[in-house]
Design a protein around this motif. Structure first.
Motif, PDB file in Angstrom:
ATOM      1  N   ASN A 154     -11.665  -1.579  -7.814  1.00  0.00           N
ATOM      2  CA  ASN A 154     -12.942  -2.051  -7.266  1.00  0.00           C
ATOM      3  C   ASN A 154     -13.779  -0.974  -6.575  1.00  0.00           C
ATOM      4  O   ASN A 154     -14.893  -1.249  -6.151  1.00  0.00           O
ATOM      5  N   HIS A 187     -10.307  -6.979   0.783  1.00  0.00           N
ATOM      6  CA  HIS A 187     -10.349  -7.811  -0.434  1.00  0.00           C
ATOM      7  C   HIS A 187      -9.680  -9.165  -0.270  1.00  0.00           C
ATOM      8  O   HIS A 187      -9.388  -9.847  -1.250  1.00  0.00           O
ATOM      9  N   HIS A 245       0.819  -1.217   0.000  1.00  0.00           N
ATOM     10  CA  HIS A 245       0.000   0.000   0.000  1.00  0.00           C
ATOM     11  C   HIS A 245       0.856   1.271   0.000  1.00  0.00           C
ATOM     12  O   HIS A 245       0.718   2.133  -0.852  1.00  0.00           O
ATOM     13  N   ASP A 295      -7.434  -6.919   5.342  1.00  0.00           N
ATOM     14  CA  ASP A 295      -7.734  -6.148   4.143  1.00  0.00           C
ATOM     15  C   ASP A 295      -9.066  -6.661   3.609  1.00  0.00           C
ATOM     16  O   ASP A 295      -9.298  -7.873   3.547  1.00  0.00           O
ATOM     17  N   CYS A 347      -0.412  -1.270  -4.881  1.00  0.00           N
ATOM     18  CA  CYS A 347      -1.778  -0.730  -4.958  1.00  0.00           C
ATOM     19  C   CYS A 347      -1.795   0.602  -5.718  1.00  0.00           C
ATOM     20  O   CYS A 347      -2.704   0.877  -6.495  1.00  0.00           O
ATOM     21  N   CYS A 376      -4.902   2.971  -6.769  1.00  0.00           N
ATOM     22  CA  CYS A 376      -6.128   2.436  -6.155  1.00  0.00           C
ATOM     23  C   CYS A 376      -6.323   2.969  -4.745  1.00  0.00           C
ATOM     24  O   CYS A 376      -7.444   3.164  -4.297  1.00  0.00           O
ATOM     25  N   ILE A 377      -5.217   3.210  -4.043  1.00  0.00           N
ATOM     26  CA  ILE A 377      -5.323   3.699  -2.659  1.00  0.00           C
ATOM     27  C   ILE A 377      -4.957   5.188  -2.577  1.00  0.00           C
ATOM     28  O   ILE A 377      -4.715   5.738  -1.510  1.00  0.00           O
ATOM     29  N   ARG A 410     -11.529   9.196  -3.391  1.00  0.00           N
ATOM     30  CA  ARG A 410     -10.539   8.142  -3.128  1.00  0.00           C
ATOM     31  C   ARG A 410      -9.359   8.221  -4.105  1.00  0.00           C
ATOM     32  O   ARG A 410      -8.247   7.798  -3.799  1.00  0.00           O
ATOM     33  N   HIS A 455      -3.116  -9.662  -2.375  1.00  0.00           N
ATOM     34  CA  HIS A 455      -4.086 -10.684  -2.818  1.00  0.00           C
ATOM     35  C   HIS A 455      -3.600 -11.422  -4.062  1.00  0.00           C
ATOM     36  O   HIS A 455      -3.824 -12.619  -4.203  1.00  0.00           O
ATOM     37  N   SER A 461      -4.543  -2.963  -9.744  1.00  0.00           N
ATOM     38  CA  SER A 461      -5.231  -3.275  -8.479  1.00  0.00           C
ATOM     39  C   SER A 461      -5.437  -4.771  -8.319  1.00  0.00           C
ATOM     40  O   SER A 461      -5.309  -5.548  -9.273  1.00  0.00           O
ATOM     41  N   CYS A 462      -5.811  -5.152  -7.108  1.00  0.00           N
ATOM     42  CA  CYS A 462      -5.995  -6.572  -6.811  1.00  0.00           C
ATOM     43  C   CYS A 462      -7.169  -7.159  -7.574  1.00  0.00           C
ATOM     44  O   CYS A 462      -7.334  -8.377  -7.617  1.00  0.00           O
TER      45      CYS A 462
HETATM   46 FE1  SF4 Z   1      -6.661  -3.938  -3.621  1.00  0.00          FE
HETATM   47 FE2  SF4 Z   1      -6.703  -1.336  -3.956  1.00  0.00          FE
HETATM   48 FE3  SF4 Z   1      -6.988  -2.392  -1.509  1.00  0.00          FE
HETATM   49 FE4  SF4 Z   1      -4.634  -2.491  -2.750  1.00  0.00          FE
HETATM   50  S1  SF4 Z   1      -5.716  -0.648  -2.081  1.00  0.00           S
HETATM   51  S2  SF4 Z   1      -5.610  -4.178  -1.672  1.00  0.00           S
HETATM   52  S3  SF4 Z   1      -5.238  -2.756  -4.860  1.00  0.00           S
HETATM   53  S4  SF4 Z   1      -8.402  -2.564  -3.205  1.00  0.00           S
END
Ligand code: SF4
Length: 640
Positions: free
Chosen positions: A378, A121, A65, A119, A357, A360-361, A384, A101, A296-297
């Motif tokens: 996601n 996910h 992250h 987490d 990430c 995405c983060i 965000r 993930h 992203s995951c």
């Molecule tokens: Fe998945 Fe995004 Fe969370 Fe990283 S920040 S674990 S890529 S949803």
């Protein structure tokens, strides 16, 4: 009556309780994962329990992250995590090795095992037939210490996939269709168990895209059977020996059924600002796009990026579009480099990010002001992305790649025939960036830089709660609203006093000051309060500011559990209309809290300012009552 797959795995791991929906059960946890944004706190909590080594079959500490290092903070955290993993018996996946993930699916996941991850996910591993649940870091710390995981037995939904996906329809479109039907609340209290003859056409990475984003429905987890498709994936990862065949009995019963005809699906997109705001791509356009993010995951597997490379090969991205691509793992990255696909992406003008990430983060690549970003991730909650007025659309890698070429949201069916990409016979396996635990833990010294601050611990819950309504918020408040992420705040994850300055920063920046002046108080929320990530800081930091209770119309599962874990009382209105009778700054008083909780009785909430009383309810198990009264799970666990 036979068992469904979920019941089979739960029965194999059951420590207490019966599999009746709504009853509390406790299960043994085989594996845990943490990521750095939640892991620093989880390992501080693990340390506070005084247990010398993790007791699970396998625990992995990932760094994915907070990989941007614009100051010392993240690098300090990485060193802390590396040393705690070595000392306490966890594997350590170094920064650059990939998203937790994706890497867990490739290198560690085992069908039929239980996985608890800090987490939201974590259910990604359900694509491999694991029962994988996302929780707060404190629950993971307890599991690492050998404690069982407690949860209320969910209802099991059989999602039956029929037929086969049409060209250009993808696994992402399957889960977007599930979200369109269930909404971001529809999976709460449920496990989505996939079946039907359509699953045999979906590879493990595709199944993982579906289980990954099942988290957005609020479901406890999602799971696919372990079959020959699973076996082929594990064989290609050089791990066939961990494969077992697992599926429901032919006469298995389910609490609900959801049928999806795969052949009827077309490319879909989730429009701003919610993952369930789903429409066909062809109905949204024309829409000029400024940025495309692929990664992203959810969508950064070898298959995903090979398809993107094939679409972009020999072409160049539209002049208006910034295309950024973050491979999900070092394995994926290495394979793209070896087979030439990386060169195709670079030649097309893609900006390649490290395996993490990233955008995405909110760690870099914020879109321009008022910009439109099409992403394969996601979540598209407002802000965000790092740009408050940006609009983020969630789509498949194929739709994203087509959009990058045209500069407008594009249905990939416009491109003609889709590329034919198959899973490789053998993935490139190189685990040298995954460090095993130390053989001599006594010699390992934990490295604590100045960003690692002591762990705040809650006081036991008072017998009577009196406090001001510090803030009144609406429906679907996310953990991003409560405790934002992004490059400024994330590095402070192990520094709670500094982080406290950002609680509700995007909603009401004066919240921390008011909370401090009032010496704490109460939060009033609408429906689905705390949806989104497993971010326990959204409970921990309000606890640090003295918040004693959250009174809402309803809660998202993980956040509600996190509030309990940090000694904050989550209560719901019995009459939802009473929400309208409360205002910010009203003083509320709740007497005889202990007695009411222990008796399972309703709570009387007196509005001292306006002189009326309403009723509220804490839907908590007897064990959760004990945790709240003790001032949280850490106090409760230490007490034994
Ligand atoms: Fe998945 Fe995004 Fe969370 Fe990283 S920040 S674990 S890529 S949803």
């Amino acid at each position: 009556m036979g068992y469904n797959l979920t019941q089979k795995i739960l029965l194999n791991h059951l420590v207490s309780g019966t599999l009746q929906p709504g009853q509390e059960i406790a299960i043994k946890i085989d594996q845990t994962l943490t990521q750095d944004a939640t892991g620093t706190m989880a390992y501080l909590q693990f340390e506070a329990m005084g247990i010398p080594r993790v007791k699970t079959e396998l625990s992995v500490s990932y760094v994915d992250h907070n990989t941007l290092q614009t100051g010392f903070e993240n690098a300090d955290d990485h060193r802390f995590l590396q040393s705690t993993a070595a000392k306490y018996g966890a594997y350590f996946s170094r920064a650059g090795n990939g998203i937790c993930h994706q890497v867990h699916l490739e290198r560690f996941g085992v069908p039929g095992k239980t996985l608890l991850g800090s987490d939201s996910h974590t259910p990604t591993a359900g694509g491999l037939g694991m029962l994988a649940i996302g929780v707060g870091g404190l629950d993971v710390a307890v599991a690492m210490g050998g404690g069982p995981f407690h949860m209320v037995m969910p209802r099991v939904v059989n999602v039956r996939l029929h037929g086969r996906l049409a060209p250009w329809a993808t696994a992402k479109d399957v889960i977007l269709e599930v979200l369109r039907r269930l909404t971001v609340k529809g999976g709460v209290g449920k496990i989505l168990e996939y079946g039907g003859e359509g699953i045999k056409y979906l590879t493990v990475p595709e199944r993982a895209t579906i289980t990954n984003m099942g988290a957005e429905t609020g479901a406890t987890t999602s799971i696919f059977p372990s079959d020959e498709v699973t076996r082929a994936f594990l064989r290609a990862q050089g791990r066939e020996e961990v494969w077992v065949e697992l599926g429901p009995d032919p006469d298995a019963a389910y609490d609900e059924v959801l049928d999806i005809d795969l052949s009827s699906l077309e490319p879909l997109v989730a429009c701003p600002h919610s993952p369930d705001n789903v429409k066909p791509v062809r109905e949204v356009g024309p829409l000029a796009v400024d940025q495309v993010v692929i990664g992203s995951c959810t969508n950064s597997s070898y298959l995903d990026l090979m398809k993107v490379a094939a679409i972009l090969k020999g072409k160049v991205v539209h002049p208006r579009v910034s295309l950024v691509i973050a491979p999900g793992s070092r394995q994926v990255y290495a394979m793209l480099a070896q087979n030439g696909a990386l060169a195709d992406l670079v030649a097309a003008g893609a900006r390649i990010l490290e395996c993490a990430c990233g955008p995405c983060i909110g760690m870099g690549q914020a879109p321009p002001s008022g910009g439109v970003s099409v992403r394969t991730i996601n979540r598209n909650f407002k802000g965000r992305s790092g740009t408050a007025d940006a609009r983020v659309y969630l789509a498949s890698p194929e739709t994203a790649a087509a959009t990058a070429l045209t500069g407008r949201l594009t249905d990939p069916r416009e491109l003609g025939d889709p590329p034919e990409i198959a899973l490789p016979e053998r993935f490139h396996v190189d685990d040298r960036m995954i460090l095993p635990p130390a053989d001599n833990p006594d010699d390992v010294e934990i490295v604590r830089g100045p960003n690692i601050k002591p762990l705040p611990v809650a006081e036991p819950l008072p017998r009577s709660i009196q406090g001001r309504v510090l803030i009144k918020v609406g429906d679907n408040i996310t953990t991003d609203h409560i405790m934002p992420a992004g490059a400024k705040v994330l590095p402070l994850r192990s520094n709670i006093p500094a982080m406290a300055e950002y609680v509700f920063a995007a909603v009401d920046p004066s919240f921390p000051r008011r909370a401090r002046e009032a010496g704490g108080g109460i939060i009033v929320g609408g429906e689905n309060y705390g949806q989104g990530s497993s971010r326990e800081h959204a409970a921990l930091v309000p606890m640090y500011l003295g918040v004693k209770a959250v009174l809402a119309k309803s809660f998202a599962r993980i956040h509600r559990d996190n509030l309990i874990n940090f000694g904050i009382l989550p209560i719901t209105f019995i009459e939802p209309a009473d929400y309208d009778r409360l205002e910010q700054d009203d003083v509320l008083q709740i007497d005889q809290v202990h007695q009411a909780l222990q008796d399972g009785a309703d709570l009387e909430v007196k509005n001292v300012t306006r002189n009326f009383t309403i009723k509220a309810r804490a839907q908590v198990t007897p064990r959760q009552v004990e945790i709240i009264l003790a001032g949280g799970l850490l106090n409760y666990t230490r007490r034994g």
